[in-house]
Write a protein that holds these residues in place. Structure first.
Motif, mmCIF file in Angstrom:
data_model
loop_
_atom_site.group_PDB
_atom_site.id
_atom_site.type_symbol
_atom_site.label_atom_id
_atom_site.label_comp_id
_atom_site.label_asym_id
_atom_site.label_seq_id
_atom_site.Cartn_x
_atom_site.Cartn_y
_atom_site.Cartn_z
ATOM 1 N N UNK A 282 0.847 -1.191 0.000
ATOM 2 C CA UNK A 282 0.000 0.000 0.000
ATOM 3 C C UNK A 282 0.886 1.245 0.000
ATOM 4 N N UNK A 283 0.528 2.229 -0.810
ATOM 5 C CA UNK A 283 1.337 3.443 -0.936
ATOM 6 C C UNK A 283 1.367 4.227 0.369
ATOM 7 N N UNK A 284 0.234 4.269 1.085
ATOM 8 C CA UNK A 284 0.214 5.055 2.325
ATOM 9 C C UNK A 284 1.118 4.448 3.386
ATOM 10 N N UNK A 285 1.307 3.114 3.334
ATOM 11 C CA UNK A 285 2.238 2.479 4.262
ATOM 12 C C UNK A 285 3.675 2.822 3.895
ATOM 13 N N UNK A 286 3.938 2.904 2.592
ATOM 14 C CA UNK A 286 5.292 3.202 2.130
ATOM 15 C C UNK A 286 5.686 4.637 2.479
ATOM 16 N N UNK A 287 4.715 5.549 2.447
ATOM 17 C CA UNK A 287 5.031 6.960 2.695
ATOM 18 C C UNK A 287 5.532 7.192 4.119
ATOM 19 N N UNK A 288 5.172 6.305 5.042
ATOM 20 C CA UNK A 288 5.613 6.473 6.429
ATOM 21 C C UNK A 288 7.035 5.956 6.640
ATOM 22 N N UNK B 26 6.905 -0.777 -8.692
ATOM 23 C CA UNK B 26 6.539 0.532 -9.247
ATOM 24 C C UNK B 26 6.045 1.468 -8.150
ATOM 25 N N UNK B 27 5.238 0.941 -7.223
ATOM 26 C CA UNK B 27 4.735 1.774 -6.116
ATOM 27 C C UNK B 27 5.878 2.275 -5.246
#
Length: 150
Positions: free
Chosen positions: A32-38, A82-83
């Motif tokens: 999940x992208x929102x998990x990666x942003x953290x 890619x994410x």
């Protein structure tokens, strides 16, 4: 129509067991992208290396005639890579923006794209600037005012 025979089907949703927060792993695959942003940049690069290694093993399995589940997982892993790269590049760009904020010159890739014609056009304040001669003339010979009655 036959109804679901599972024992959880009759239990109200508030009494269902809480599922642990999903963490990206080799078994899960979906990121999940929102998990990666953290995550930090180093963690993202580490995760990227893991995904690339997993993709390599899946490609080997594909050549050696692996299971259909492994073949289907190739797409999931590619999308995850890619994410991760997208989030990493967004972080890098945000840091670059923060670093050059308030400076006179901004790198080309951080400037607004717009169109070539708009970038080359005069700014509004430049467009309406007057030469000293124009200023003198306009102050000495202002627009005439007419009182028109109908």
């Amino acid at each position: 129509l036959a109804q679901a025979a599972s024992p959880l089907a009759k239990v109200p949703p508030q009494h269902l067991p809480a599922t642990p927060p999903s963490t990206p792993s080799r078994t899960m695959g979906r990121v999940k992208a929102y998990e990666l942003r953290s995550k930090t940049s180093k963690e993202l690069l580490k995760e990227l290396d893991e995904m690339k290694a997993e993709l390599a093993t899946l490609r080997v399995a594909k050549v050696s005639g692996g299971a259909a589940s492994k073949l289907a997982k190739i797409k999931v892993v590619r999308k995850a890579i890619a994410r991760i790269l997208t989030v990493y590049n967004q972080k890098q760009k945000a840091e670059a923006r923060k670093a050059c904020k308030g400076k006179k010159y901004v790198p080309l890739d951080l400037r607004p794209k717009k169109t070539r014609a708009i970038r080359r056009a005069l700014k509004v304040e430049q467009k309406y600037m007057k030469t000293p001669r124009q200023k003198t003339k306009s102050s000495n010979f202002p627009m005439r005012r007419f009182a028109v009655t109908m």
